[in-house]
Design an enzyme around this catalytic site. Structure first.
Site, PDB file in Angstrom:
ATOM      1  N   GLY A   1       0.833  -1.198   0.000  1.00  0.00           N
ATOM      2  CA  GLY A   1       0.000   0.000   0.000  1.00  0.00           C
ATOM      3  C   GLY A   1       0.866   1.245   0.000  1.00  0.00           C
ATOM      4  O   GLY A   1       1.932   1.284  -0.607  1.00  0.00           O
ATOM      5  N   GLU A   2       0.405   2.300   0.688  1.00  0.00           N
ATOM      6  CA  GLU A   2       1.162   3.542   0.834  1.00  0.00           C
ATOM      7  C   GLU A   2       1.529   4.175  -0.502  1.00  0.00           C
ATOM      8  O   GLU A   2       2.541   4.855  -0.638  1.00  0.00           O
ATOM      9  CB  GLU A   2       2.436   3.301   1.665  1.00  0.00           C
ATOM     10  N   GLY A   3       0.716   3.931  -1.523  1.00  0.00           N
ATOM     11  CA  GLY A   3       0.947   4.523  -2.830  1.00  0.00           C
ATOM     12  C   GLY A   3       1.876   3.739  -3.736  1.00  0.00           C
ATOM     13  O   GLY A   3       2.068   4.111  -4.895  1.00  0.00           O
ATOM     14  N   THR A   4       2.459   2.641  -3.241  1.00  0.00           N
ATOM     15  CA  THR A   4       3.438   1.911  -4.053  1.00  0.00           C
ATOM     16  C   THR A   4       2.814   1.276  -5.289  1.00  0.00           C
ATOM     17  O   THR A   4       3.420   1.267  -6.361  1.00  0.00           O
ATOM     18  CB  THR A   4       4.135   0.821  -3.222  1.00  0.00           C
TER      19      THR A   4
END
Length: 370
Positions: free
Chosen positions: A326-329
């Site tokens: 997650g976290e935009g990856t």
């Protein structure tokens, strides 16, 4: 704060230019031989051309990873591998440049923006180690309510968070950002997202409950139970999307929804990251059915809730590499594909039409010589 009629987005969000998309498709057929040799890159080039309103698509030159940060009260039930109230640690890691999203952003030439809408930070810790003002300028509240037994937000807070997302969309569009890679930094966010997806898709909690941050079987059962309890509170307010976000969402989910809708108004294309952004997209679709035409799904994150939401949104993930961080990856990993599609669309020369070979008449039979 005045009342917000989000139903207006139904008429404000228009579809990308279908004529431009057809022109892009026709041009792609003239530059790529044989047709289809570059696979789905042609579809991405056509999508970029339509959301940009020009043929050929111009290069993606100013992408930005936008991460909304918040803590969720439901994390107190130990439904996450991370301790409740520790989303600020994720934020600090990104701000220090040591997260995976930082590495990918540097590699692919994207900027990163973090927006705190609901972090629950200890005041003493914040006094000793304050967050930058540009991160905290849109803070709505310290964490959200425990959605299995209480509302995540008040009606006023839900509207404030939603308007924050709209404001951020306007700021990014005005600053020249040409592609947003949308993600979240949250603890407990996948649980709230599961509630929204199950409620809007009419499914049971077990269908949308995933492993999130990497939980074990016991935590999964607690998470499933929390989603099931929150679903009982979500179903009575399904007709009012802002009320639904207040009851069982959170500040980040409300802000993400507001951002997605206003981005559609401003014709700003977006790549979705994981299950949290997919849940917000599902809420936004209920408000404006044309909005998904402005989005791409970056990658399949392995969450059953995300798969359910993307199926309802008719979005196919661009990648499936088993990345669950997650976290935009996930959104950032898809950026090179979009950059490649734009570059091929702009730089490949048109090829001449193939010359048809005319059939030669058969030579007459020669008489036999006696």
């Amino acid at each position: 704060m005045t009342g917000l009629n989000i139903d207006d987005f139904g008429s404000l969000v228009e579809r990308p230019d279908a004529g431009v998309r057809r022109d892009s498709h026709d041009r792609w057929q003239r530059v790529v031989r044989p047709a289809g040799a570059l696979g789905k890159l042609g579809e991405l080039a056509d999508w970029l051309a339509s959301v940009q309103g020009q043929v050929p698509a111009r290069p993606v030159s100013r992408p930005k990873a936008l991460l909304f940060a918040a803590d969720h009260g439901v994390a107190a039930l130990n439904v996450s591998a991370r301790p409740a109230g520790t989303a600020v640690d994720l934020v600090r890691r990104v701000l220090e440049g040591g997260s995976a999203v930082n590495v990918l952003a540097r590699q692919y030439g994207a900027q990163i923006r973090v927006v705190d809408v609901g972090l629950a930070v200890d005041p003493e810790d914040l006094a000793k180690n304050p967050l930058p003002p540009e991160v905290t300028a849109h803070h709505v509240r310290d964490g959200s309510g425990r959605i299995d037994i209480e509302d995540a937000l008040t009606a006023e807070e839900a509207e404030q968070a939603f308007r924050t997302g709209m404001t951020i969309a306007d700021e990014e569009a005005d600053s020249g950002t040409d592609l947003v890679l949308l993600g979240d930094l949250s603890v407990g966010g996948t649980t709230a997202a599961g509630v929204l997806i199950a409620a809007l898709c009419g499914t049971d909690a077990s269908v949308v409950t995933g492993r999130g941050s990497g939980i074990d079987d016991l935590a999964w059962m607690r998470k499933c139970s929390a989603i099931r309890d929150a679903l009982r509170r979500a179903r009575p307010v399904l007709g009012d999307q802002l009320q639904l976000l207040a009851a069982t969402g959170g500040a980040d989910l409300a802000a993400l929804t507001g951002f997605l809708l206003q981005a559609g108004v401003r014709k700003l294309p977006v790549v979705l990251d994981g299950v949290v952004t997919a849940a917000a997209a599902l809420v936004a679709q209920r408000v404006a059915f044309r909005a998904p035409d402005w989005w791409q799904a970056g990658q399949a994150g392995g969450e059953p809730g995300q798969a359910k939401a993307l199926d309802r949104l008719s979005l196919d993930p661009l990648l499936d590499q088993g990345v669950t961080l997650g976290e935009g990856t996930g959104a950032l990993l898809a950026l090179p594909l979009l950059q490649a599609a734009a570059a091929l669309s702009a730089e490949l020369p048109e090829q001449p039409e193939a010359t048809e070979v005319t059939e030669q008449p058969e030579a007459p039979e020669q008489p036999e010589i006696p």
